[in-house]
Design an enzyme around this catalytic site. Structure first.
Site, PDB file in Angstrom:
ATOM      1  N   CYS A 135       0.848  -1.190   0.000  1.00 30.13           N
ATOM      2  CA  CYS A 135       0.000   0.000   0.000  1.00 30.13           C
ATOM      3  C   CYS A 135       0.887   1.245   0.000  1.00 30.13           C
ATOM      4  O   CYS A 135       2.038   1.202   0.459  1.00 30.13           O
ATOM      5  CB  CYS A 135      -0.903   0.012   1.227  1.00 30.13           C
ATOM      6  SG  CYS A 135      -2.299  -1.136   1.135  1.00 30.13           S
ATOM      7  N   HIS A 169      -1.200  -7.684  -6.967  1.00 27.31           N
ATOM      8  CA  HIS A 169       0.157  -7.555  -7.475  1.00 27.31           C
ATOM      9  C   HIS A 169       0.561  -8.815  -8.239  1.00 27.31           C
ATOM     10  O   HIS A 169      -0.092  -9.850  -8.147  1.00 27.31           O
ATOM     11  CB  HIS A 169       1.151  -7.337  -6.323  1.00 27.31           C
ATOM     12  CG  HIS A 169       1.428  -8.564  -5.510  1.00 27.31           C
ATOM     13  ND1 HIS A 169       0.511  -9.106  -4.620  1.00 27.31           N
ATOM     14  CD2 HIS A 169       2.519  -9.383  -5.460  1.00 27.31           C
ATOM     15  CE1 HIS A 169       1.024 -10.176  -4.058  1.00 27.31           C
ATOM     16  NE2 HIS A 169       2.238 -10.380  -4.547  1.00 27.31           N
ATOM     17  N   GLN A 223       4.404 -10.595 -10.308  1.00 28.02           N
ATOM     18  CA  GLN A 223       5.865 -10.623 -10.246  1.00 28.02           C
ATOM     19  C   GLN A 223       6.449 -10.729 -11.647  1.00 28.02           C
ATOM     20  O   GLN A 223       5.771 -11.146 -12.591  1.00 28.02           O
ATOM     21  CB  GLN A 223       6.324 -11.796  -9.376  1.00 28.02           C
ATOM     22  CG  GLN A 223       5.829 -11.707  -7.929  1.00 28.02           C
ATOM     23  CD  GLN A 223       6.328 -12.854  -7.076  1.00 28.02           C
ATOM     24  OE1 GLN A 223       7.517 -12.990  -6.826  1.00 28.02           O
ATOM     25  NE2 GLN A 223       5.407 -13.703  -6.634  1.00 28.02           N
TER      26      GLN A 223
END
Length: 375
Positions: free
Chosen positions: A81, A198, A200
Site C-alpha cells: 500500500c 500484485h 511478479q
C-alpha cells in the site's frame, strides 16, 4: 501495423536500500513519492544460488533468504500500500497507479545482473552450481488494497500491460538473462501471502523447464512438418471451435485440448510474435480486453473469486527460441465451488496430470457465462 514504442516509467525513485522504485501513471496522475525512511539492511551480502538437478537437467534456485519474507500481514501493515510518510511500506508515495520494484526477498539475487556472468555448462559428471544470477521484481497493479486485476478499467489494465512490456524490454536486454516471465498468483488457495493486487516479473539466467519442453516440441514439429507448432495449435482450436471461449479481431482465448487444470484458458494473439514488446497498439488493446474478460468470467464461475495463476510466456531473439510464440496461460486449482485440485502423487512426483473435467465442458461453461454476465 502501427509503430511500436515501449513506454518508460514515468517516475523513478530510490528505496532506502538502493533498489529502484518505478511508477507508471495514468494521464494527470502524480504519485508524489517521498523519501524512504525505513532502516533497511544493506543488500551487499544478499545472495541466492542455482543448482543443476543432474537427474532432469533442470535448474533449481536455492534462496534461504526468502524464509524471512512478509507473511500474511494485516491490511493496515500491507507492504504494498502507499506510504505517504515513507515509513510503512515498499511504496513511499502518496498514491500510485502501477508501481514496480526489485523484490526485497528475491529468488534470484546473487549476481544482480552481472555482465561477467555465464551460466555453467550442464553436465551429469559432477554437481554444478552458480550464484543466483537474475532479477525478481514485484509489480503492484493498483494502490487500492481491495482491488483485483479484474476490477481495473481498460485504461488502468492497459497501463499494467505497458509496465510488463517496459520491464520485459529492459530485462531482456540485460546480460545473462535467458527468459523474462511476468505472472500473477491470486488467492490464498494458490499460496499467496500478500492479498494486495500484485504480480511478479522474473528474469531467469536459464530457460525454465516448461519453456524448454515447449521449444523442444516446437523444434520437432518444425522438423517433421516445416510449420510452427503454436501456429498450428491456434489454427486447430479455431477450426474445431469446441474449446473456444472468446475470439476477437486480434486475440483468441481457448481451453487447451489437453488441459491440465480444472479451469485453464490460453490466450493467443493471431499474429505470431516473441514477446509483449512486439505487439502493436491495436493488439495490446485487444489483449487487455480479452485478459480482463477471462478474469471477470473466472470470478463469475463460483460465489467467491477464483484463485488463479496467470503466466505470460515470452521468448527472446536467441536462435534457440526462434519457434516461440507469445501467449498467456491462466489456470486454477479450484474444481468446484468448494473443492480444490491438490497436486498429489501423480502430478507432484511424476508430472503426470489427471483432470476431473473435460476441456470442452469448461469452455462451454465459460462461453455461457460471458453471454450471461457480459464479461
Amino acid at each position: 501495423m502501427s509503430d511500436i514504442t515501449i513506454r518508460p516509467a514515468d517516475t523513478v525513485t530510490p528505496l532506502a536500500d538502493g533498489r529502484d522504485l518505478l511508477f507508471f501513471s495514468l494521464p494527470g496522475h502524480d504519485p508524489r513519492p517521498v523519501t524512504d525512511l525505513r532502516p533497511l539492511p544493506a543488500r551487499d551480502g544478499l545472495q541466492s544460488e542455482i543448482r543443476l538437478d543432474r537427474a532432469t537437467g533442470h535448474w533449481v534456485a536455492i534462496a534461504a533468504l526468502r524464509q524471512d519474507r512478509t507473511y500474511k500481514p494485516p491490511a493496515d501493515q500491507c507492504p504494498l500500500c502507499p506510504s505517504p510518510t515513507g515509513t510503512d511500506s515498499e511504496v513511499p508515495a502518496h498514491d500510485y497507479d502501477v508501481a514496480v520494484f526489485e523484490n526485497r526477498f528475491p529468488s534470484l539475487s546473487g549476481a544482480r545482473i552481472d555482465s561477467t556472468f555465464a551460466l555453467p555448462a550442464e553436465t551429469t559428471e559432477s554437481p554444478v552450481s552458480a550464484v543466483g544470477h537474475g532479477r525478481c521484481e514485484v509489480i503492484c497493479f493498483s494502490s487500492d488494497h481491495q482491488a483485483s486485476f479484474a476490477s481495473l478499467d481498460h485504461a488502468h489494465a492497459r497501463l499494467v500491460v505497458d509496465a510488463w512490456r517496459s520491464r520485459t524490454a529492459a530485462l531482456s536486454a540485460s546480460p545473462g538473462v535467458a527468459e523474462v516471465f511476468c505472472f500473477e498468483n491470486r488467492g490464498e488457495d494458490i499460496g499467496v501471502t500478500l492479498t494486495h493486487p500484485h504480480g511478479q516479473i522474473y528474469a531467469y539466467p536459464y530457460l525454465t523447464p516448461r519453456t524448454r519442453s515447449m521449444l523442444d516440441q516446437a523444434a520437432r514439429h518444425r522438423t517433421a512438418h516445416d510449420r510452427n507448432l503454436f501456429d498450428d495449435i491456434l489454427a486447430t482450436e479455431i477450426a474445431d471451435g469446441a474449446r473456444i471461449v472468446s475470439r476477437s479481431e486480434h486475440m483468441t482465448a481457448f481451453v487447451p485440448f489437453a488441459a491440465r487444470w480444472p479451469v485453464e484458458v490460453h490466450i493467443y494473439p493471431h499474429r505470431r510474435v516473441r514477446d509483449l514488446t512486439e505487439l502493436d497498439d491495436a493488439e495490446l488493446d485487444s489483449l487487455t480486453d480479452t485478459y480482463l474478460q477471462i478474469l471477470r468470467t473466472f470470478d463469475a464461475l463460483y460465489p467467491t473469486p477464483l484463485p488463479y495463476i496467470a503466466a505470460v510466456h515470452q521468448y527472446s531473439s536467441d536462435p534457440e527460441q526462434a519457434e516461440g510464440y507469445l501467449h498467456i496461460e491462466l489456470m486454477s486449482v479450484r474444481r468446484s465451488a468448494t473443492k480444490l485440485k491438490f497436486l498429489a502423487g501423480s502430478e507432484s512426483a511424476m508430472d503426470a496430470f489427471i483432470t476431473d473435467v473435460t476441456p470442452e465442458s469448461v469452455a462451454r461453461r465459460l462461453r455461457d457465462l460471458i453471454a450471461e454476465v457480459g464479461a
